[in-house]
Design a protein around this motif. Structure first.
Motif, PDB file in Angstrom:
ATOM      1  N   LYS A   1      38.149  27.332  47.301  1.00  0.00           N
ATOM      2  CA  LYS A   1      37.913  27.627  48.701  1.00  0.00           C
ATOM      3  C   LYS A   1      37.478  28.780  49.109  1.00  0.00           C
ATOM      4  O   LYS A   1      37.036  29.040  50.359  1.00  0.00           O
ATOM      5  CB  LYS A   1      38.970  26.894  49.624  1.00  0.00           C
ATOM      6  CG  LYS A   1      39.383  25.460  49.584  1.00  0.00           C
ATOM      7  CD  LYS A   1      38.425  24.521  50.319  1.00  0.00           C
ATOM      8  CE  LYS A   1      38.370  23.214  50.116  1.00  0.00           C
ATOM      9  NZ  LYS A   1      37.272  22.519  50.734  1.00  0.00           N
ATOM     10  N   LEU A   2      37.729  29.840  48.152  1.00  0.00           N
ATOM     11  CA  LEU A   2      37.260  31.130  48.371  1.00  0.00           C
ATOM     12  C   LEU A   2      35.987  31.734  47.901  1.00  0.00           C
ATOM     13  O   LEU A   2      35.716  31.041  46.766  1.00  0.00           O
ATOM     14  CB  LEU A   2      38.637  32.072  48.049  1.00  0.00           C
ATOM     15  CG  LEU A   2      39.737  32.014  48.655  1.00  0.00           C
ATOM     16  CD1 LEU A   2      40.676  33.255  48.274  1.00  0.00           C
ATOM     17  CD2 LEU A   2      39.560  32.255  50.427  1.00  0.00           C
ATOM     18  N   SER A   3      35.361  32.641  48.241  1.00  0.00           N
ATOM     19  CA  SER A   3      34.240  33.012  47.654  1.00  0.00           C
ATOM     20  C   SER A   3      34.573  33.836  46.347  1.00  0.00           C
ATOM     21  O   SER A   3      35.929  34.017  46.235  1.00  0.00           O
ATOM     22  CB  SER A   3      33.466  33.918  48.598  1.00  0.00           C
ATOM     23  OG  SER A   3      34.170  35.031  48.729  1.00  0.00           O
ATOM     24  N   ALA A   4      33.729  34.205  45.434  1.00  0.00           N
ATOM     25  CA  ALA A   4      33.850  35.111  44.194  1.00  0.00           C
ATOM     26  C   ALA A   4      34.429  36.358  44.879  1.00  0.00           C
ATOM     27  O   ALA A   4      35.357  36.788  44.227  1.00  0.00           O
ATOM     28  CB  ALA A   4      32.694  35.205  43.502  1.00  0.00           C
ATOM     29  N   ARG A   5      33.678  36.985  45.757  1.00  0.00           N
ATOM     30  CA  ARG A   5      34.587  38.167  46.297  1.00  0.00           C
ATOM     31  C   ARG A   5      35.879  38.029  46.847  1.00  0.00           C
ATOM     32  O   ARG A   5      36.658  38.943  46.492  1.00  0.00           O
ATOM     33  CB  ARG A   5      33.450  38.914  47.421  1.00  0.00           C
ATOM     34  CG  ARG A   5      33.665  40.224  47.584  1.00  0.00           C
ATOM     35  CD  ARG A   5      32.540  40.990  48.440  1.00  0.00           C
ATOM     36  NE  ARG A   5      32.653  42.317  48.300  1.00  0.00           N
ATOM     37  CZ  ARG A   5      31.954  43.109  47.571  1.00  0.00           C
ATOM     38  NH1 ARG A   5      31.210  42.660  46.730  1.00  0.00           N
ATOM     39  NH2 ARG A   5      32.278  44.338  47.289  1.00  0.00           N
ATOM     40  N   ASP A   6      36.087  37.025  47.653  1.00  0.00           N
ATOM     41  CA  ASP A   6      37.335  36.992  48.112  1.00  0.00           C
ATOM     42  C   ASP A   6      38.428  36.782  46.971  1.00  0.00           C
ATOM     43  O   ASP A   6      39.447  37.464  47.342  1.00  0.00           O
ATOM     44  CB  ASP A   6      37.502  35.896  49.154  1.00  0.00           C
ATOM     45  CG  ASP A   6      36.729  36.299  50.462  1.00  0.00           C
ATOM     46  OD1 ASP A   6      36.675  37.446  50.696  1.00  0.00           O
ATOM     47  OD2 ASP A   6      36.427  35.466  51.330  1.00  0.00           O
ATOM     48  N   ASN A   7      37.992  36.212  46.130  1.00  0.00           N
ATOM     49  CA  ASN A   7      38.940  35.821  45.081  1.00  0.00           C
ATOM     50  C   ASN A   7      39.400  36.974  44.280  1.00  0.00           C
ATOM     51  O   ASN A   7      40.548  37.327  44.130  1.00  0.00           O
ATOM     52  CB  ASN A   7      38.116  34.978  43.902  1.00  0.00           C
ATOM     53  CG  ASN A   7      38.768  33.485  44.069  1.00  0.00           C
ATOM     54  OD1 ASN A   7      40.068  33.055  43.925  1.00  0.00           O
ATOM     55  ND2 ASN A   7      38.060  32.480  44.631  1.00  0.00           N
ATOM     56  N   LEU A   8      38.389  37.902  43.841  1.00  0.00           N
ATOM     57  CA  LEU A   8      38.440  39.287  43.244  1.00  0.00           C
ATOM     58  C   LEU A   8      39.217  40.335  44.208  1.00  0.00           C
ATOM     59  O   LEU A   8      40.140  41.003  43.721  1.00  0.00           O
ATOM     60  CB  LEU A   8      37.080  39.891  42.841  1.00  0.00           C
ATOM     61  CG  LEU A   8      36.497  38.769  41.736  1.00  0.00           C
ATOM     62  CD1 LEU A   8      34.997  39.590  41.331  1.00  0.00           C
ATOM     63  CD2 LEU A   8      37.096  38.789  40.417  1.00  0.00           C
ATOM     64  N   LYS A   9      38.973  40.320  45.395  1.00  0.00           N
ATOM     65  CA  LYS A   9      39.687  40.983  46.517  1.00  0.00           C
ATOM     66  C   LYS A   9      41.240  40.715  46.333  1.00  0.00           C
ATOM     67  O   LYS A   9      41.996  41.748  46.256  1.00  0.00           O
ATOM     68  CB  LYS A   9      39.161  41.083  47.770  1.00  0.00           C
ATOM     69  CG  LYS A   9      38.069  41.946  47.884  1.00  0.00           C
ATOM     70  CD  LYS A   9      37.409  41.540  49.333  1.00  0.00           C
ATOM     71  CE  LYS A   9      37.924  42.333  50.538  1.00  0.00           C
ATOM     72  NZ  LYS A   9      37.048  42.090  51.577  1.00  0.00           N
ATOM     73  N   TYR A  10      41.684  39.471  46.380  1.00  0.00           N
ATOM     74  CA  TYR A  10      43.058  39.231  46.369  1.00  0.00           C
ATOM     75  C   TYR A  10      43.643  39.538  45.216  1.00  0.00           C
ATOM     76  O   TYR A  10      44.678  40.209  45.196  1.00  0.00           O
ATOM     77  CB  TYR A  10      43.003  37.522  46.604  1.00  0.00           C
ATOM     78  CG  TYR A  10      44.395  37.116  46.388  1.00  0.00           C
ATOM     79  CD1 TYR A  10      45.219  37.396  47.112  1.00  0.00           C
ATOM     80  CD2 TYR A  10      44.588  36.259  45.037  1.00  0.00           C
ATOM     81  CE1 TYR A  10      46.650  36.701  46.735  1.00  0.00           C
ATOM     82  CE2 TYR A  10      45.907  35.996  44.963  1.00  0.00           C
ATOM     83  CZ  TYR A  10      47.001  36.294  45.745  1.00  0.00           C
ATOM     84  OH  TYR A  10      48.132  35.705  45.321  1.00  0.00           O
ATOM     85  N   PHE A  11      42.916  39.308  43.908  1.00  0.00           N
ATOM     86  CA  PHE A  11      43.674  39.732  42.702  1.00  0.00           C
ATOM     87  C   PHE A  11      43.705  41.116  42.454  1.00  0.00           C
ATOM     88  O   PHE A  11      44.540  41.866  41.987  1.00  0.00           O
ATOM     89  CB  PHE A  11      42.944  39.014  41.546  1.00  0.00           C
ATOM     90  CG  PHE A  11      43.545  37.494  41.213  1.00  0.00           C
ATOM     91  CD1 PHE A  11      44.567  37.106  40.761  1.00  0.00           C
ATOM     92  CD2 PHE A  11      42.879  36.635  41.818  1.00  0.00           C
ATOM     93  CE1 PHE A  11      44.986  36.115  40.684  1.00  0.00           C
ATOM     94  CE2 PHE A  11      43.108  35.115  41.676  1.00  0.00           C
ATOM     95  CZ  PHE A  11      44.219  34.998  41.046  1.00  0.00           C
ATOM     96  N   ALA A  12      42.822  41.773  43.095  1.00  0.00           N
ATOM     97  CA  ALA A  12      42.761  43.191  42.999  1.00  0.00           C
ATOM     98  C   ALA A  12      43.938  43.915  43.591  1.00  0.00           C
ATOM     99  O   ALA A  12      44.503  44.924  43.303  1.00  0.00           O
ATOM    100  CB  ALA A  12      41.425  43.893  43.760  1.00  0.00           C
ATOM    101  N   SER A  13      44.438  43.291  45.027  1.00  0.00           N
ATOM    102  CA  SER A  13      45.592  43.924  45.663  1.00  0.00           C
ATOM    103  C   SER A  13      46.877  43.512  44.705  1.00  0.00           C
ATOM    104  O   SER A  13      47.718  44.094  44.785  1.00  0.00           O
ATOM    105  CB  SER A  13      45.776  42.904  47.106  1.00  0.00           C
ATOM    106  OG  SER A  13      44.563  43.178  47.522  1.00  0.00           O
TER     107      SER A  13
END
Lengths: 325, 278
Positions: free
Chosen positions: A104-116
């Protein structure tokens, strides 16, 4: 220098069976049977084996997602049992399966979450995500939800997530499973050229695609039924049977009477494939064909140089995958 | 790459933001969720008004020191929302990750497990806060709420202290659902029990004495009674200082117990290979 040292790793699972009144049948499955291996720094190491061989169990133990019953592994000096958090810091991992990202998230949002989760600052994360989306050719669709992505595109995001924090060691569990040829080719080239050769990452890759292991890996470990069969380079593994040829016969009918020829049989939907590894196939060909003809109809006969798949069959008596042809 | 408290806080916030983003993709369900609690509180208010013939109850005043039935009940139901945050919002945090299919990837990251649960707690608390505002505004305009405005700040402090214990409960439940495939049953039983022994829509005095004694071990009892004391002047059977001390003590105990069980469950699922199993 060894980046991954696996010592005597053993893992059993209990499979619950039928319930009988107050008790339930239990079956013990030995997923890893005292496995020991070493992966050198900067090496691309392949674990090759059929489904259920224990490859994913080994990867999950190394990633601290499973606790082994016996033995341990040390990753860049950190023990997976004693110091799991330090191990997780230096590892990047993609586990099998399509739903390992938030659809349900974009590629960018997925990556931002895991980056945190991996402790990257906002600035570091933005820069790294831009770089990875560019290199994976996903920049244009970076704001689109993953539910609208193809399987191959999602796998690209999954690999981008694994290397987001620039880990020293990467575990890739069946990275090209179920992908179409163009995505597989892109990912294989990315893994070999970008991650391994250019960035010098140590990579442990599991696959049941013989050609993938052959093409990518510096060394290959054959795994079957939880056991490590052999570890060597693809060249040496093939050399071990280089004096031999493979007599391959496709036929329809009963070929059970080939006992004594050390034949390996694969039952396909429409025919049976018989493979015999022998130093001089000409010597045995007439006898073999005669026996087969007694109860079956021959469709084709071929003599080939042995492949890695044949080496695997020769050593384990099992085929690598059931969807091979 | 260093992991420190700042990174953990950032991870907690990232978890919260992620949950908001996912939740807001289901817009109709989100709006339904905002109004849903109203349908729980309205029947209780209307039923009460029908029984006592208005908003004032002499008997309620005799038992609690305040006779405003509507304000008494609304505060109780608002409070129930915080319990829901712990039991359902936090309790199902990890089950949700299993359902998404992401739990193994999330657990492979170098962040302690409690960080995910706290992220989910932050999200649930914010979500609940939004519902409370909605609920309060609607009820204010329909029935009117008579509150002592000076009691709002101390009430928020009491809620903050009480949330410590509810977070402990949430951590405990979030781990149990990893083991029990039908973990919602545990949550449901616990939730129902806590609702009965907490003075949400009725004073404790109407409960059998055994349940009254049990309710004295529930943080929600001290939380809700103290807040009503500040907002509508409910008379307490204990001092505010006593309530704060007990809330803190229960909170610390529940958090320690929750984390203790969580660690045991984490080891168990990693031993049995059940982490990704849904």
């Amino acid at each position: 220098m060894d980046h991954i040292v696996v010592s005597n790793l053993t893992k059993k699972f209990i499979k619950k069976g039928k319930r009988r009144f107050l008790t339930r049948e239990k079956e013990e499955i030995l997923a890893l049977d005292h496995i020991s291996l070493r992966v050198k720094k900067g090496e691309l190491f392949g674990l090759l084996g059929p489904n259920g061989a224990g490859k994913t169990t080994l990867v999950k133990c190394l990633a601290t997602l499973l606790i082994p019953d016996e033995g341990t592994a040390v990753i860049d000096g950190y023990d997976i049992i004693e110091d799991p958090i330090s191990v997780r810091k230096i590892l990047g991992i993609t586990t099998g399966g399509e739903r390992t990202l938030y659809w349900k998230l974009s590629a960018r949002d997925n990556l931002k979450y895991f980056a945190s989760l991996y402790g990257l600052s906002s600035k570091e994360a933005e820069e790294r995500i831009d770089y990875l989306l560019n290199i994976m050719d996903l920049k244009e669709k970076q704001h689109q939800r993953l539910e609208k992505y193809s399987t191959g595109m999602r796998q690209k995001v999954s690999i981008a997530r694994a290397i987001l924090h620039d880990p020293k060691i990467i575990l890739l569990d069946e990275p090209t499973l179920g992908l179409d040829p163009s995505f597989s080719m892109f990912l294989r080239s990315f893994i070999k050229n970008e991650l391994n050769r250019k960035e010098g990452k140590t990579i442990l890759l599991t696959t049941h695609y013989m050609e993938e292991a052959d093409q990518l890996c510096d060394r290959i470990a054959f795994v079957n039924k939880g056991k490590l069969i052999v570890v060597d380079t693809s060249k040496n593994l093939k050399r071990s049977v280089s004096k031999n040829e493979v007599l391959e016969i496709k036929c329809v009918g009963n070929v059970e009477n080939l006992v004594g020829f050390n034949a390996y049989m694969e039952n396909k939907r429409d025919y049976t494939k018989v493979k015999i590894l022998h130093e001089n196939t000409e010597e045995i060909m007439d006898d073999v064909l005669k026996i087969i003809k007694e109860k079956a109809k021959i469709l084709s006969v071929n003599v080939k140089r042995p492949t890695l798949e044949d080496v695997f069959i020769h050593l384990t008596g099992s085929e690598l995958r059931d969807d091979y042809e | 790459m260093k992991m420190n408290l700042r990174h953990y806080l950032r991870a907690i916030n990232a978890e919260n933001i992620k949950e908001w983003k996912i939740e807001l993709t289901y817009r109709v369900d989100f709006i339904r969720g905002l109004f849903e609690p109203l349908f729980y509180v309205l029947p209780a208010i209307l039923y009460g008004m029908a029984i006592v013939g208005g908003r004032y109850s002499e008997n309620l005043e005799k038992l609690t020191g305040t006779g405003n039935l509507i304000t008494y009940t609304v505060i109780g139901y608002v409070f129930m929302g915080f319990l829901e945050t712990a039991v359902w919002g936090m309790g199902f945090a990890l089950r949700k990750e299993q359902w998404y299919g992401t739990i193994e990837q999330v657990f492979a990251a170098p962040v302690p497990r409690w960080v995910y649960v706290m992220g989910m707690a932050l999200h649930s608390t914010m979500h609940q806060g939004l519902i409370i505002i909605m609920q309060s505004v609607v009820i204010y305009f329909i029935f009117g709420l008579v509150l002592d405005i000076s009691g709002i700040l101390p009430s928020l402090l009491i809620i903050g202290i009480m949330m410590i214990s509810l977070y402990g409960l949430g951590i405990l439940l979030s781990s149990l659902v990893l083991i029990f495939k039908e973990g919602w049953i545990i949550s449901e039983i616990l939730y129902s029990f806590m609702i009965i022994v907490t003075p949400i829509a009725y004073p404790l005095a109407v409960l059998p004495s055994i349940l009254q004694k049990i309710s004295m071990y529930m943080p929600t009892t001290y939380g809700i009674s103290t807040i009503r004391h500040f907002l509508i002047g409910e008379s307490l059977g204990f001092s505010v200082f006593d309530a704060v001390l007990r809330l803190l003590a229960i909170g610390v105990l529940w958090v320690i117990f929750g984390l203790f069980i969580f660690n045991i469950v984490d080891r168990r699922v990693r031993n049995k290979g059940e982490l990704g199993t849904y």
